[in-house]
Design an enzyme around this catalytic site. Structure first.
Site, PDB file in Angstrom:
ATOM      1  N   HIS A   1      -3.805  -5.779  -8.243  1.00 59.12           N
ATOM      2  CA  HIS A   1      -4.065  -4.900  -7.107  1.00 59.12           C
ATOM      3  C   HIS A   1      -4.920  -3.704  -7.501  1.00 59.12           C
ATOM      4  CE1 HIS A   1      -3.181  -3.643  -3.018  1.00 59.12           C
ATOM      5  NE2 HIS A   1      -2.928  -2.433  -3.466  1.00 59.12           N
TER       6      HIS A   1
ATOM      7  N   HIS B   1      -2.630  -5.136   3.557  1.00 63.94           N
ATOM      8  CA  HIS B   1      -1.244  -4.695   3.344  1.00 63.94           C
ATOM      9  C   HIS B   1      -0.341  -5.874   3.679  1.00 63.94           C
ATOM     10  CE1 HIS B   1       1.025  -0.674   2.880  1.00 63.94           C
ATOM     11  NE2 HIS B   1       0.249  -0.877   1.837  1.00 63.94           N
TER      12      HIS B   1
END
Length: 738
Positions: free
Chosen positions: A44, A91
């Site tokens: 990430h 998300h």
């Protein structure tokens, strides 16, 4: 007692990475330092499995004001001394676990990326993927995600102007929630995410720090499973009213010219912002975590470091100007604390209650520095062999075309998303031009100018699944086609690359091929990639079986209208107007909504696409709009020509009478999704000039029919009033949700 190696593995670090950390530090790391590396070297934050592929994308262009990935968001020149900052991010995992807060904080985070650069957000978009609505849990996820997006955006005061929603079985367990924001900034008033150099005071501003979101970056870089609900603390909690205060305070603070650099505290919180800002400036920081405002008692040093609490910024201030910055944030009743200073060494030293709790080189943590970089194994997926076997000739045509069309029209993928969009505020700030006008892209007026932004998010993941390279090209091309059909000029893209586990060679093949396709199309359309994010591990493990989502490289594209009055809409304007199809009809039903949803074919080819043909058709449409030859334009995509025509007919309650092309299978002509086609309507008095124009341009076209009163007539057969089809269109999704 657990060994340090075991702790490292639990935190997501490989044995080789653990050894590399020991080499960097010259010693065995403590738990806090391991935690720092685990989040900063997660996919990430570090893009360790993707960066070499991403670097093959075109990243330069005449309008780019910052390099791709160099700042919190992309920034392009829109003329008149103005820039547009824009970006899209995912998300996904948080939204699958806690849909309301997961989606809400996704919206909040992407807006912070925009105003951290000094731009005021003026538009929000999203791209959502859900599973089957027959599942009660999926309805709960849809409800939570939509409410989270709506509540945060509406309270924050930025209009949600566009987006896309798909429902496919591959997202039954792992939904995708991608949020995009765009903002406007004056030239010379932007702020960089840099520490500047040694001797500068470092402030944390905004909300107090809590335990929400700890190890969120690591959580986002792992598979979901039956036990993922236990990771709920990794989901952040948002407060849009606090973010509104932070927006106004931040922009006011930037205006003082006392700020050297600023960065949003997103993934990995204080750890990420301190390391990236330091590494960019070639310096380090000394940070006292005891000075960080907290909202929970007895927080440990590593919890403060790794917390992803929302609505926070790290600001580096010019020495001697601290009081000015504190005065601004005091005015807006927001915490503003000096927590450290920049130093000349490439060192991050974190102190807590007078003790040094972690010391690591800043550069060793970041992408482009010491973060690991990998090239994973690729293998062509076996299912592509099944796709190659598809033969349209073995697919029978429907016995009753009206019934087939009716069944197709009941697909939630084609239906109106008004159940969703009515929960969003598209009119706040009064700049949205497409709230009550229907266009292929959202168009937002730039106040004080004649300009408007055209914005869209696009990706049909079924196409990418069928052919990752071609599907990647189509995602970019369709976004450009939507911009062009709205009257705009494509400028640049941001992307959100949603894939499965990169350690799966078939997934990595999809990833690499999709990027290759995106790059080919971006170079052709001169739309460089300004940034975005990669979201791997979008798959679900259950009973020993791994189920990845379809490869979904979502494209967020920015276009520009130099004169907002040049906007083009998709609605038919009046009876008697001619209906034309620009482009070539083909015997093609590949990966269409009709083939998947009505016929039930799981494996079929990607629809026809040729990059040169696509570029040519778009250039012709741009010229036709520029010469005022057409009254409406609507690209052929999901649902095919019939869906396109109904969508153009509904806004003004007009019908149409059309004749299918006798040289093409009727189901392919009506329902096929072959690319590079646009349906336009032309006023009677313009039709001769329009046809001459197409002949001069050597452009293939068909005159397919005429705009009429109330009915939908296909090949002489009356299929009912357009109002009946509109009723279905507007109620399908709400009926399924209820």
């Amino acid at each position: 007692m657990e060994s340090t190696v075991q702790t490292a593995q639990k935190l997501g670090l490989t044995p080789d990475e653990f050894e590399k950390i020991k080499t960097i530090l010259g010693r065995t790391p403590n738990f806090t330092e391991l935690s720092i590396y685990s989040v900063m070297w997660s996919e990430h934050c570090s893009y360790k499995n993707s960066i070499l592929q991403l670097k093959t994308l075109p990243r330069t262009g005449k309008r780019l004001l910052v390099g791709a990935g160099e700042e919190n968001a992309g920034l392009v020149d829109i003329g008149g001394g103005l820039g547009c900052a824009f970006k899209i991010e995912s998300h996904n995992h948080p939204s699958a676990i806690e849909p309301y807060q997961g989606a809400a904080t996704g919206v909040g985070g992407i807006h912070r990326d925009i105003f951290t650069m000094g731009a005021r957000p003026i538009a929000s978009l999203n791209s959502l993927r859900f599973g089957s609505l027959d599942n009660p849990r999926m309805k709960q996820l849809v409800t939570g995600v939509v409410k989270g997006i709506g509540d945060y955006g509406n309270s924050f005061g930025v209009p949600t102007v566009g987006g896309e929603v798909y429902f496919m079985p591959c997202y039954n367990h792992d939904i995708l929630v991608n949020a995009m924001s765009a903002g406007i900034v004056e030239a010379g008033k932007t702020v960089s995410a840099t520490a500047g150099g040694p001797g500068n005071p470092v402030f944390i501003v905004g909300s107090a720090t809590g335990k929400d979101g700890i190890h969120g970056a690591t959580f986002a870089s792992a598979d979901l499973s039956e036990d993922s609900h236990e990771d709920l603390p990794a989901v952040q909690v948002g407060d849009p009213f606090q973010e509104k205060l932070l927006l106004e305070a931040t922009l006011e603070a930037i205006a003082t010219d006392a700020i050297i650099g600023m960065q949003d505290m997103g993934a990995a919180g204080i750890t990420c912002s301190t390391s990236e800002m330091s590494a960019k400036a070639g310096c380090g920081m000394e940070i006292d975590l005891s000075k960080v405002p907290v909202r929970q008692a007895n927080m440990k040093d590593w919890e403060i470091l790794l917390s992803e609490s929302q609505e926070r910024m790290l600001i580096v201030v010019k020495p001697g100007r601290e009081a000015e910055i504190k005065a601004v944030f005091d005015k807006w009743d927001l915490p503003c604390e000096n927590i450290g200073t920049t130093i000349a060494e490439d060192r991050l030293r974190y102190f807590y209650e007078g003790h040094l709790v972690a010391e690591v080189p800043a550069d060793s943590l970041v992408l482009g520095g010491g973060a690991p970089v990998y090239v994973r194994e690729q293998r062509r997926p076996d299912y592509l062999d099944e796709i190659a076997k598809f033969d349209l000739g073995q697919t029978p045509e429907p016995a009753n075309y009206r019934e087939a069309a009716f069944k197709l029209w009941n697909s939630p993928n084609l239906a109106s998303k008004n159940w969703i969009t009515r929960q969003y505020d598209s009119m706040v700030r009064t700049g949205t031009m497409t709230t009550n006008r229907h266009s292929d892209a959202a168009v937002v007026y730039v106040k004080g100018t004649r300009k408007a932004l055209a914005l869209t998010t696009d990706c049909n993941s079924a196409y990418v699944y069928a052919d990752p390279h071609k599907g990647g090209m189509i995602a970019v091309a369709e976004a450009a086609r939507n911009i062009v059909c709205a009257g705009g000029e494509p400028v640049a893209i941001t992307n959100c690359l949603n894939f499965g586990n990169p350690y799966n060679p078939e997934v990595y093949y999809q990833f690499a091929e999709a990027i290759r396709g995106m790059g080919d199309a971006c170079r052709k359309f001169e739309t460089p990639v300004t940034g975005g994010n990669v979201s791997f591990y979008n798959q679900y493990s259950q009973n020993g079986k791994t189920i990845p989502v379809y490869p979904t490289p979502t494209i967020g594209m920015l276009g520009l209208l130099d004169d907002f009055e040049r906007i083009m809409t998709l609605d038919f304007k009046k009876q008697g107007d001619g209906i034309y199809l620009i482009g070539t009809s083909r015997n093609d039903l590949g990966s269409s909504e009709y083939l998947r949803g009505v016929v039930g074919v799981e494996y079929s080819n990607c629809p026809h696409f040729d990059l040169e043909e696509e570029y040519f058709i778009q250039s012709v449409v741009k010229k036709a709009i520029g010469r005022n030859l057409i009254s409406s334009a609507h690209d052929v995509s999901d649902g095919g020509v019939l869906s396109n025509l109904i969508e153009s007919a509904m806004p003004n309650g007009l019908g149409f009478e059309i004749q299918s092309n006798p040289g093409v299978r009727k189901d392919a002509w009506l329902f096929g999704e072959a690319q590079s086609r646009v349906v336009v309507s032309v006023a009677t008095e313009q039709q001769a000039a329009f046809e001459r124009f197409l002949a001069e341009e050597k452009t293939p076209f068909e005159k397919v029919g005429v705009v009429t009163g109330e009915d939908l007539v296909v090949d002489g057969e009356n299929w009912g009033r357009i109002a009946e089809w509109k009723q279905i269109y507007e109620t399908v999704l709400s009926a399924k949700m209820q």
